[in-house]
Design an enzyme around this catalytic site. Structure first.
Site, PDB file in Angstrom:
ATOM      1  N   TYR A 156       0.880  -1.168   0.000  1.00 35.55           N
ATOM      2  CA  TYR A 156       0.000   0.000   0.000  1.00 35.55           C
ATOM      3  C   TYR A 156       0.918   1.219   0.000  1.00 35.55           C
ATOM      4  CZ  TYR A 156      -3.262   3.541   1.735  1.00 35.55           C
ATOM      5  OH  TYR A 156      -4.001   4.676   1.891  1.00 35.55           O
ATOM      6  N   ASP A 197      -2.127  -1.315  -4.021  1.00 30.88           N
ATOM      7  CA  ASP A 197      -2.432   0.069  -4.351  1.00 30.88           C
ATOM      8  C   ASP A 197      -1.112   0.831  -4.454  1.00 30.88           C
ATOM      9  OD1 ASP A 197      -3.304   2.646  -4.584  1.00 30.88           O
ATOM     10  OD2 ASP A 197      -4.409   2.703  -2.688  1.00 30.88           O
ATOM     11  N   HIS A 304     -12.249   1.658  -3.777  1.00 32.55           N
ATOM     12  CA  HIS A 304     -11.471   0.928  -4.778  1.00 32.55           C
ATOM     13  C   HIS A 304     -12.231  -0.336  -5.164  1.00 32.55           C
ATOM     14  CE1 HIS A 304      -7.381   2.923  -4.258  1.00 32.55           C
ATOM     15  NE2 HIS A 304      -8.095   3.438  -3.273  1.00 32.55           N
TER      16      HIS A 304
END
Length: 515
Positions: A156, A197, A304
């Site tokens: 992330y 991500d 998301h």
């Protein structure tokens, strides 16, 4: 086939609240299992879990049929964090938290760190303290029967806030550390997948409004991705770089393939977003084994959507989970004692139980006898003197020396007048005369109170109409630090979308008048 899925879940507890707390508490594991079953993957990588170890509960961490691994933020609660859930058929042989190796326990770790001399120890600790990376290493078998090593890096990546230039530097240093570790694993002979991500839209095709953004391709994050990824995936003649964007390998010209949308503006309804979530594989792995790379925009619960890939390999599960597995945490493994462990129900034999009942009966009889003895020796109210009885409230107030003491008779109203009963005829006449008068007085008093509060509390003003659609607006609050922090304003209530779409939000803006 091996199916891997990545999803920025925006809080592992938020999409489960309606399922967990409306059902019995022991159904939390079922709720998490439903999400894993819906994603239908052998390995599920979650980002932005927003849990720290002190708030992680067993139903969220230990799911039947899976083994899980968590990386927590060590600086802030409810911030960042990643987690990887592996089916028991895809149990990793090693797992490690962080990219630098500072949090490695040297027992079941992945290893292969590369040259990190350009980083200080403080910088490495800061980069890994936000819980942004988690590595799991698996044994896979190809269709030819060859066994190989596959390392998944669940990341992330930091977001670069325009108002905080230090966060851009932090993001780029994190990218650099990620690349060093991934290339070191490749050099050691392992296949590598970076998924999660990345917080950067790589190409203009990956961002809806790229044409209106200044120096889009000069962004440091995009330039870093240019140096990491082979151009246009599997196409011939592309630059030889270590990794491939698997989605663009299969869908090189697919427009609108976004994975993130603004939840505040409702941009998902009009697909006004960007592609921030990726499955990146090393060149050899993608070309030889990747069968598909996909998005799951129909899966709701976050700002998301999940992304994933399918590989034509099978997983060879390890015989035992690595030590980082959550089931080995003391609070879940049973090695951390709780107070309930000291409260054990003892099984009693019949003879002991009968003797205990006899003893209890004798104890009750003795207690009744003691109470009776106490009642017989307690003095009755008639036997107690006035000084020891219950005092009246007026006994605590001394009469004033200036005023003459009033007699008790003059202080009290006429008892005879109060107690004199009325005849039935008098009661009927009283009701007939007083009834309408009291009702009209109550009605007038209610109307006066209503008109008073209406004059004081005028209520909210009607929403103004936006200029583009002549529809009621919505009120928003400025949250950005500055002179307008906390002020309210009105804007179009429609979802954000491209300016050319008439169904999207118009540019109406109006400051709210201070109350």
């Amino acid at each position: 086939m091996l199916r891997v899925v990545s999803w920025n879940i925006n809080g592992i507890r938020s999409p489960l609240q309606g399922m967990v707390y409306e059902e019995p508490s022991n159904c939390a594991a079922v709720a998490v299992g439903r999400i894993l079953d819906k994603l239908d993957a052998d390995i599920v990588c979650l980002q932005e879990t927003k849990v720290t170890r002190d708030v992680l509960r067993e139903p969220l961490a230990i799911i039947e049929g899976y083994n899980s691994y968590f990386s927590f933020s060590r600086n802030r609660s409810g911030y960042s964090g990643v987690a990887t859930f592996c089916k028991d058929s895809a149990t990793p042989m090693a797992a490690e938290e962080g990219l630098s190796g500072l949090f490695a326990t040297h027992d079941g770790d992945v290893g292969c760190y590369g040259n990190m001399d350009e980083f200080t120890q403080e910088e490495l600790r800061a980069l890994d303290s936000e819980g942004r990376a988690l590595l799991t290493q698996h044994k896979i078998r190809t269709w030819e029967g060859k066994e190989k090593t596959l390392t998944l890096i669940n990341v992330y990546c930091p977001h670069a806030d325009a108002g905080k230039p230090e966060r851009l530097s932090f993001k780029m240093r994190f990218y650099r550390l990620l690349q060093i570790r991934a290339e070191a694993l490749l050099a050691a002979g392992s296949h590598v997948i970076i998924l999660g991500d990345l917080n950067t839209a790589h190409r203009p095709i990956d961002h809806w409004d790229a044409v209106n953004m200044e120096c889009f391709e000069e962004d440091p994050g995009r330039r870093w991705m240019d140096g990491l990824l082979s151009n246009l995936g599997c196409q011939a003649g592309s630059p030889i770089r270590p990794f491939i964007d698997s989605y663009r390998c299969f869908q090189p010209k697919q427009e609108g393939a976004f994975t993130c949308w603004s939840a505040v503006s409702g941009a998902r309804r009009l697909n006004y977003g960007s592609r921030l979530d990726y499955v990146l594989g090393d060149r050899t792995l993608v070309i030889d084994t990747f069968q598909d790379s996909f998005r799951l925009p129909e899966v709701m619960g976050s700002d998301h959507c999940p992304v994933g890939a399918v590989l034509s390999v099978s997983s060879v599960p390890a015989k035992q989970c690595p030590p980082l597995c959550t089931r080995f945490l003391p609070e879940f493994a049973g090695t951390q004692l709780k107070i309930l462990r000291f409260l054990v129900h003892l099984k009693q034999d019949p003879v002991f139980k009968q003797s205990a009942l006899r003893l209890s009966k004798q104890t009750r009889i003795q207690m009744h006898q003691n109470k009776a003895r106490v009642r017989s020796t307690r003095p009755r109210p008639s036997q107690v003197g006035p000084s020891r009885g219950q005092k009246h409230l007026t006994s605590y107030f001394q009469p004033s020396s200036n005023c003459p003491q009033a007699s008790p008779i003059s202080e009290l109203p006429s008892v005879v007048a109060l107690m004199t009963p009325k005849t039935p005829e008098e009661e009927v006449m009283t009701k007939v005369v007083e009834g309408p008068a009291s009702a009209s007085e109550a009605k007038d008093e209610k109307e006066v109170r209503t008109s008073f509060w209406k004059s004081v509390l005028g209520g909210p003003l009607p929403m103004p109409l936006c200029g583009g659609h002549r529809e009621p607006c919505v009120m928003r609050t400025v949250k950005k630090p500055g002179p307008n922090l906390g002020r309210h304003f009105y804007m179009c209530a429609r979802p954000q979308g491209p300016p050319t779409d008439p169904s999207s939000r118009c540019n109406f803006f109006l400051w709210s008048r201070p109350s």
